[in-house]
Scaffold this motif. Structure first.
Motif, short mmCIF file in Angstrom:
data_model
loop_
_atom_site.label_atom_id
_atom_site.label_comp_id
_atom_site.label_asym_id
_atom_site.label_seq_id
_atom_site.Cartn_x
_atom_site.Cartn_y
_atom_site.Cartn_z
N ILE A 35 44.83 50.15 46.75
CA ILE A 35 44.84 51.62 46.73
C ILE A 35 45.13 52.18 45.34
O ILE A 35 44.49 53.14 44.91
CB ILE A 35 45.88 52.14 47.75
N CYS A 36 46.08 51.60 44.65
CA CYS A 36 46.50 52.13 43.36
C CYS A 36 45.73 51.53 42.18
O CYS A 36 45.62 52.16 41.13
CB CYS A 36 48.00 51.90 43.16
N LEU A 37 45.20 50.32 42.37
CA LEU A 37 44.42 49.67 41.30
C LEU A 37 43.11 49.15 41.88
O LEU A 37 42.84 47.94 41.88
CB LEU A 37 45.22 48.51 40.69
N PRO A 38 42.27 50.04 42.38
CA PRO A 38 41.05 49.60 43.10
C PRO A 38 40.08 48.80 42.23
O PRO A 38 39.39 47.92 42.72
CB PRO A 38 40.44 50.91 43.59
N LEU A 39 40.02 49.11 40.93
CA LEU A 39 39.09 48.41 40.06
C LEU A 39 39.48 46.96 39.82
O LEU A 39 38.63 46.11 39.55
CB LEU A 39 38.96 49.15 38.72
N ARG A 40 40.77 46.67 39.91
CA ARG A 40 41.25 45.30 39.68
C ARG A 40 41.42 44.50 40.97
O ARG A 40 41.76 43.32 40.92
CB ARG A 40 42.57 45.34 38.93
N HIS A 41 41.20 45.15 42.11
CA HIS A 41 41.40 44.48 43.39
C HIS A 41 40.51 43.24 43.58
O HIS A 41 41.01 42.18 43.99
CB HIS A 41 41.18 45.47 44.54
N PRO A 42 39.19 43.33 43.30
CA PRO A 42 38.36 42.12 43.47
C PRO A 42 38.82 40.96 42.58
O PRO A 42 38.73 39.79 42.99
CB PRO A 42 36.95 42.60 43.07
N GLU A 43 39.30 41.27 41.40
CA GLU A 43 39.75 40.22 40.48
C GLU A 43 41.07 39.61 40.93
O GLU A 43 41.21 38.37 40.97
CB GLU A 43 39.90 40.82 39.07
N LEU A 44 42.04 40.46 41.29
CA LEU A 44 43.36 39.95 41.64
C LEU A 44 43.41 39.32 43.02
O LEU A 44 44.23 38.44 43.28
CB LEU A 44 44.39 41.10 41.56
N CYS A 45 42.56 39.79 43.93
CA CYS A 45 42.60 39.31 45.31
C CYS A 45 41.38 38.43 45.64
O CYS A 45 40.82 38.51 46.73
CB CYS A 45 42.67 40.49 46.28
N SER A 46 40.99 37.61 44.70
CA SER A 46 39.88 36.68 44.92
C SER A 46 40.34 35.54 45.84
O SER A 46 41.52 35.38 46.13
CB SER A 46 39.39 36.13 43.59
N LEU A 47 39.37 34.72 46.29
CA LEU A 47 39.69 33.61 47.17
C LEU A 47 40.62 32.61 46.49
O LEU A 47 41.58 32.11 47.11
CB LEU A 47 38.39 32.90 47.60
N HIS A 48 40.39 32.33 45.23
CA HIS A 48 41.24 31.39 44.49
C HIS A 48 42.67 31.89 44.38
O HIS A 48 43.64 31.15 44.61
CB HIS A 48 40.64 31.16 43.09
N ASN A 49 42.80 33.18 44.05
CA ASN A 49 44.15 33.76 43.95
C ASN A 49 44.83 33.86 45.32
O ASN A 49 46.06 33.75 45.41
CB ASN A 49 44.07 35.15 43.31
#
Length: 208
Positions: A35-49
């Motif tokens: 919600i607060c960092l939508p642009l970084r969500h795909p990067e931070l919440c990837s399958l590997h992470n």
């Protein structure tokens, strides 16, 4: 229950107690990023992470269990493991400082997770309110959902107090049983004294 078997059950229960609030805290952080960092969500919440996060959750949840058991192993004698005792939190406390130490570990986790959840939901509420703009109905609906989720997380965090509530209940019960035993023994002594006085009066009356 045999102490060695109780240790296995305690490890499973302790891990379950900590896994739930730690997992919910991680989910709260994921919602904060979404919600607060939508642009970084795909990067931070990837399958590997996500896989790394699961390992971190299990590690963080198991740390207090092993710490508490380590203090028990350090203070307990080898003969304790073959004994049969009531399987409870009190069984792992043989020295007063262990109880204070265990309480500190539980409350440290409670404090850290409470701060993390509070910070995340305050930020989420601000973003939700700003996104809703002048639509007060939508704003209130979003805030109500956030508050409900926060309350559910608080209830999950409260379970960290359960072992100490159980210990307090056992101590109160033991104190109540001890008081009842003392009262019963006092009544028996008073009854014996009363019977003794009556016996003496009877003997004195017969003598006269």
């Amino acid at each position: 229950m045999q102490v060695s078997l109780c240790i296995v059950f305690y490890l499973i229960v302790c891990l379950s107690i900590f896994v739930t609030p730690v997992t919910l805290t991680a989910m709260t952080l994921e919602r904060y990023v979404a919600i607060c960092l939508p642009l970084r969500h795909p990067e931070l919440c990837s399958l590997h992470n996500t896989q790394k996060c699961i390992l971190i959750i299990l590690t963080v949840s198991s740390v207090p269990c092993f710490i508490i058991l380590s203090t028990f192993f350090a203070a307990a004698s080898s003969s304790v493991y073959t004994q049969h005792k009531l399987c409870s939190m009190e069984m792992f406390v043989s020295i007063p400082w262990q109880n204070h130490f265990n309480f500190a570990v539980y409350q440290f986790y409670f404090f850290i997770m409470s701060i993390t959840i509070t910070f995340s939901y305050v930020k989420i509420m601000k973003v939700a309110k700003a996104a809703s703009g002048e639509n007060k109905k939508s704003t209130w609906k979003g805030l109500s959902t956030v508050i409900l989720h926060a309350f559910q997380l608080l209830l999950c965090l409260i379970q960290l107090w359960c072992p100490f509530l159980e210990s307090a209940a056992l101590l109160l019960m033991a104190g109540w049983v001890e008081r009842r035993g003392e009262e019963r023994r006092g009544e028996e002594r008073r009854g014996e004294e009363r019977r003794e006085r009556e016996k003496r009066r009877g003997e004195a009356a017969m003598t006269q």
